[in-house]
Write a protein that holds these residues in place. Structure first.
Motif, PDB file in Angstrom:
ATOM      1  N   GLU A 168       0.763   7.479 -12.156  1.00 57.77           N
ATOM      2  CA  GLU A 168       0.780   8.878 -12.597  1.00 57.77           C
ATOM      3  C   GLU A 168       0.282   9.844 -11.527  1.00 57.77           C
ATOM      4  O   GLU A 168       0.364  11.058 -11.703  1.00 57.77           O
ATOM      5  CB  GLU A 168      -0.044   9.024 -13.873  1.00 57.77           C
ATOM      6  N   PRO A 211       6.083  14.827 -12.671  1.00 58.22           N
ATOM      7  CA  PRO A 211       5.188  14.021 -13.509  1.00 58.22           C
ATOM      8  C   PRO A 211       5.774  12.634 -13.782  1.00 58.22           C
ATOM      9  O   PRO A 211       6.993  12.452 -13.805  1.00 58.22           O
ATOM     10  CB  PRO A 211       5.099  14.831 -14.808  1.00 58.22           C
ATOM     11  N   TRP A 212       4.886  11.660 -13.962  1.00 61.23           N
ATOM     12  CA  TRP A 212       5.331  10.321 -14.314  1.00 61.23           C
ATOM     13  C   TRP A 212       6.058  10.358 -15.665  1.00 61.23           C
ATOM     14  O   TRP A 212       5.586  10.976 -16.611  1.00 61.23           O
ATOM     15  CB  TRP A 212       4.149   9.371 -14.380  1.00 61.23           C
TER      16      TRP A 212
END
Length: 264
Positions: free
Chosen positions: A157, A232-233
């Motif tokens: 992340e 973003p992850w």
């Protein structure tokens, strides 16, 4: 299995074989791995061999090589890091690799490596961050001194890609071209100064990583994908297109890749 400093986590551990590109792309057969060292004589660097292998100027018949039964890769990453990369980043990379390679035969045949061409990749529903991290891990495995990427790679992340780097991506029109892993190189300018870069090429993709910290200036090139590291992850865009320059079939010098940004 050798023991050494893992180029991802920096710990001294037994090292495992890292396939570059991932084994699931078909990189699982016997290959010749060439080096730039003389087979005879003083065993030093052979500048002419380096030029021919990188720039396609002549054949590689007299270059020293070893056979790898497992495919192309290096033994520089520990088992724990290798496993983490495989679980989190490999599949998205393999998916895009396969999609582009399957369509590249027709698309790139039409383009023919002509200067001024580019290819648009539709990333709709595709996870950009996982792909980006897989590419960065390839550079860590082949170019020493990138332990500052440890947190970025080992926390899926994490979007804090070190500002030191700039990553560019290209389409390679010659699907039969050699795979290329250079490590760090310095492109020296006639008036003084240098640009530090590393290259990884496995058709249909090619990548150049620039080291801002060790460069007096960087080229203005197309294909910059550094911003993908900020996604973003788990983010899968509903609409995103990468417009990537095609490497001219006769231009094998990584520093010059991306000079022709016109889209088709």
């Amino acid at each position: 299995m050798s023991v050494g400093i893992c180029r991802i986590c920096g710990e001294r551990k037994p090292l495992t074989f890292e396939h570059i590109p991932p084994r699931a792309t078909g990189n699982d057969h016997t290959v010749k791995v060439y080096t730039a060292y003389r087979e005879h004589g003083d065993g030093g660097l052979n500048a002419d061999a380096i030029t021919r292998s990188m720039f396609g100027d002549g054949d590689l018949d007299d270059l020293k090589y070893r056979q790898s039964q497992r495919g192309m890769g290096v033994e520089t990453i520990c088992r724990d890091c290798n496993s983490y990369l495989g679980v989190n980043y490999v599949q998205p990379f393999v998916g895009l690799f396969d999609d582009v390679r399957q369509s590249a035969t027709n698309v790139l045949a039409e383009i023919g490596g002509r200067k001024g061409q580019a290819v648009g990749l539709d990333l709709r529903g595709f996870p950009p961050l996982a792909f980006f991290k897989q590419v960065v891990s390839n550079f860590c495995a082949t170019a020493d001194g990138m332990l500052d990427c440890k947190d970025f790679l080992l926390d899926r992340e994490n979007t804090d890609f070190p500002e030191r780097y700039r990553l560019h991506m290209f389409i390679v029109p010659d699907l039969g071209a050699y795979k290329l892993m250079t490590g760090w190189m310095a492109y020296l300018f006639k008036g003084g100064g240098a640009c530090c870069l590393a290259c990884v090429e496995y058709p249909p993709f090619g990548f150049v990583l620039y080291d801002r910290g060790r460069s007096s200036s960087l080229p203005d090139r197309a294909g910059d994908i550094t911003e993908l590291s900020r996604c973003p992850w788990g983010y899968r865009p509903e609409g995103m297109t990468l417009c990537l320059p095609v490497v001219d079939a006769g231009d094998r010098q990584p520093y010059l890749w991306g000079r022709y940004p016109d889209a088709v």
